[in-house]
Scaffold this motif. Sequence first.
Motif, PDB file in Angstrom:
ATOM      1  N   ASP A  31      25.178   3.851 -24.721  1.00  9.55           N
ATOM      2  CA  ASP A  31      26.211   2.793 -24.689  1.00  9.55           C
ATOM      3  C   ASP A  31      27.340   3.397 -25.745  1.00  9.55           C
ATOM      4  O   ASP A  31      28.469   2.664 -25.453  1.00  9.55           O
ATOM      5  CB  ASP A  31      25.818   1.464 -25.045  1.00  9.55           C
ATOM      6  CG  ASP A  31      25.013   0.728 -23.781  1.00  9.55           C
ATOM      7  OD1 ASP A  31      25.090   1.361 -22.790  1.00  9.55           O
ATOM      8  OD2 ASP A  31      24.502  -0.458 -24.000  1.00  9.55           O
ATOM      9  N   ARG A 114      27.398  -9.023 -25.231  1.00 11.56           N
ATOM     10  CA  ARG A 114      27.633  -7.917 -24.130  1.00 11.56           C
ATOM     11  C   ARG A 114      27.373  -8.358 -22.918  1.00 11.56           C
ATOM     12  O   ARG A 114      28.054  -8.004 -21.913  1.00 11.56           O
ATOM     13  CB  ARG A 114      26.914  -6.646 -24.637  1.00 11.56           C
ATOM     14  CG  ARG A 114      27.383  -5.592 -23.946  1.00 11.56           C
ATOM     15  CD  ARG A 114      26.637  -4.118 -24.418  1.00 11.56           C
ATOM     16  NE  ARG A 114      27.004  -3.884 -25.830  1.00 11.56           N
ATOM     17  CZ  ARG A 114      25.841  -3.720 -26.953  1.00 11.56           C
ATOM     18  NH1 ARG A 114      24.568  -3.680 -26.387  1.00 11.56           N
ATOM     19  NH2 ARG A 114      26.227  -3.708 -28.116  1.00 11.56           N
ATOM     20  N   ALA A 115      26.171  -9.096 -22.663  1.00 11.47           N
ATOM     21  CA  ALA A 115      25.832  -9.398 -21.400  1.00 11.47           C
ATOM     22  C   ALA A 115      26.735 -10.472 -20.761  1.00 11.47           C
ATOM     23  O   ALA A 115      27.230 -10.357 -19.598  1.00 11.47           O
ATOM     24  CB  ALA A 115      24.323  -9.940 -21.317  1.00 11.47           C
ATOM     25  N   ARG A 117      30.018 -10.962 -21.678  1.00 11.64           N
ATOM     26  CA  ARG A 117      31.160 -10.255 -21.297  1.00 11.64           C
ATOM     27  C   ARG A 117      31.032  -9.687 -19.941  1.00 11.64           C
ATOM     28  O   ARG A 117      32.176  -9.811 -19.030  1.00 11.64           O
ATOM     29  CB  ARG A 117      31.536  -9.132 -22.194  1.00 11.64           C
ATOM     30  CG  ARG A 117      32.116  -9.662 -23.479  1.00 11.64           C
ATOM     31  CD  ARG A 117      32.854  -8.614 -24.516  1.00 11.64           C
ATOM     32  NE  ARG A 117      31.853  -7.680 -25.012  1.00 11.64           N
ATOM     33  CZ  ARG A 117      31.230  -7.479 -25.911  1.00 11.64           C
ATOM     34  NH1 ARG A 117      31.271  -8.539 -26.927  1.00 11.64           N
ATOM     35  NH2 ARG A 117      30.492  -6.503 -26.466  1.00 11.64           N
ATOM     36  N   ARG A 118      29.938  -9.010 -19.687  1.00 14.36           N
ATOM     37  CA  ARG A 118      29.864  -8.413 -18.341  1.00 14.36           C
ATOM     38  C   ARG A 118      29.713  -9.292 -17.201  1.00 14.36           C
ATOM     39  O   ARG A 118      30.495  -9.076 -16.226  1.00 14.36           O
ATOM     40  CB  ARG A 118      28.488  -7.602 -18.163  1.00 14.36           C
ATOM     41  CG  ARG A 118      28.646  -6.061 -18.671  1.00 14.36           C
ATOM     42  CD  ARG A 118      27.303  -5.106 -18.273  1.00 14.36           C
ATOM     43  NE  ARG A 118      26.136  -5.798 -18.569  1.00 14.36           N
ATOM     44  CZ  ARG A 118      25.416  -5.618 -19.879  1.00 14.36           C
ATOM     45  NH1 ARG A 118      26.045  -4.717 -20.781  1.00 14.36           N
ATOM     46  NH2 ARG A 118      24.232  -6.146 -20.214  1.00 14.36           N
ATOM     47  N   GLU A 122      32.343  -9.803 -14.040  1.00 13.04           N
ATOM     48  CA  GLU A 122      31.821  -9.866 -12.678  1.00 13.04           C
ATOM     49  C   GLU A 122      32.392 -11.144 -11.947  1.00 13.04           C
ATOM     50  O   GLU A 122      32.741 -11.493 -10.918  1.00 13.04           O
ATOM     51  CB  GLU A 122      30.546  -9.936 -12.615  1.00 13.04           C
ATOM     52  CG  GLU A 122      29.693 -10.072 -11.228  1.00 13.04           C
ATOM     53  CD  GLU A 122      28.364  -9.819 -11.294  1.00 13.04           C
ATOM     54  OE1 GLU A 122      27.572 -10.036 -10.068  1.00 13.04           O
ATOM     55  OE2 GLU A 122      27.723  -9.615 -12.242  1.00 13.04           O
TER      56      GLU A 122
END
Length: 147
Positions: A31, A114-115, A117-118, A122
């Motif tokens: 990453d 981080r998840a 933000r993803r 989406e």
Amino acid sequence: MMSKEAGEKNRELFAGWIAEMKAKESPNWVDYFYADKLSPKKIADELGFGSDAFKAKRNPLLHEMLENLKFELAQMGVYHNRIPRLKKEEVDVTLPSENDEDIKDSAKVRDLKRANRRLQAENAKLSAEVAKLSEFKDVLEEMGLWK
């Protein structure tokens, strides 16, 4: 030249980040790669300081810590472009005074952020698609093709 306090803070942040990554069951170092190399910019962005801090002239100890990490990742087979000129020299690195549970909790929080933000990205993308499709629905209803 950066202030001594800022340089020390950056070294502590970086050392803590390394400890968090190593505390993970299976850390995803990739990453933090760019073009098959460890990216100081990606690391600095995550830690909240400028990537220039990793330059040898600005913070020689932080630069050396990064070089040591690159060497260690090369030894582990993680670093895809192995660089033979990297030499591991001993650098006195004191980790922040956190116990292992705190480090693992911080790593979990960072992974969750981080998840999140993803998922937010989406969600925004899907919301835009729904808005676009609802326009088509309106047109189909006007034409009598949508019941």
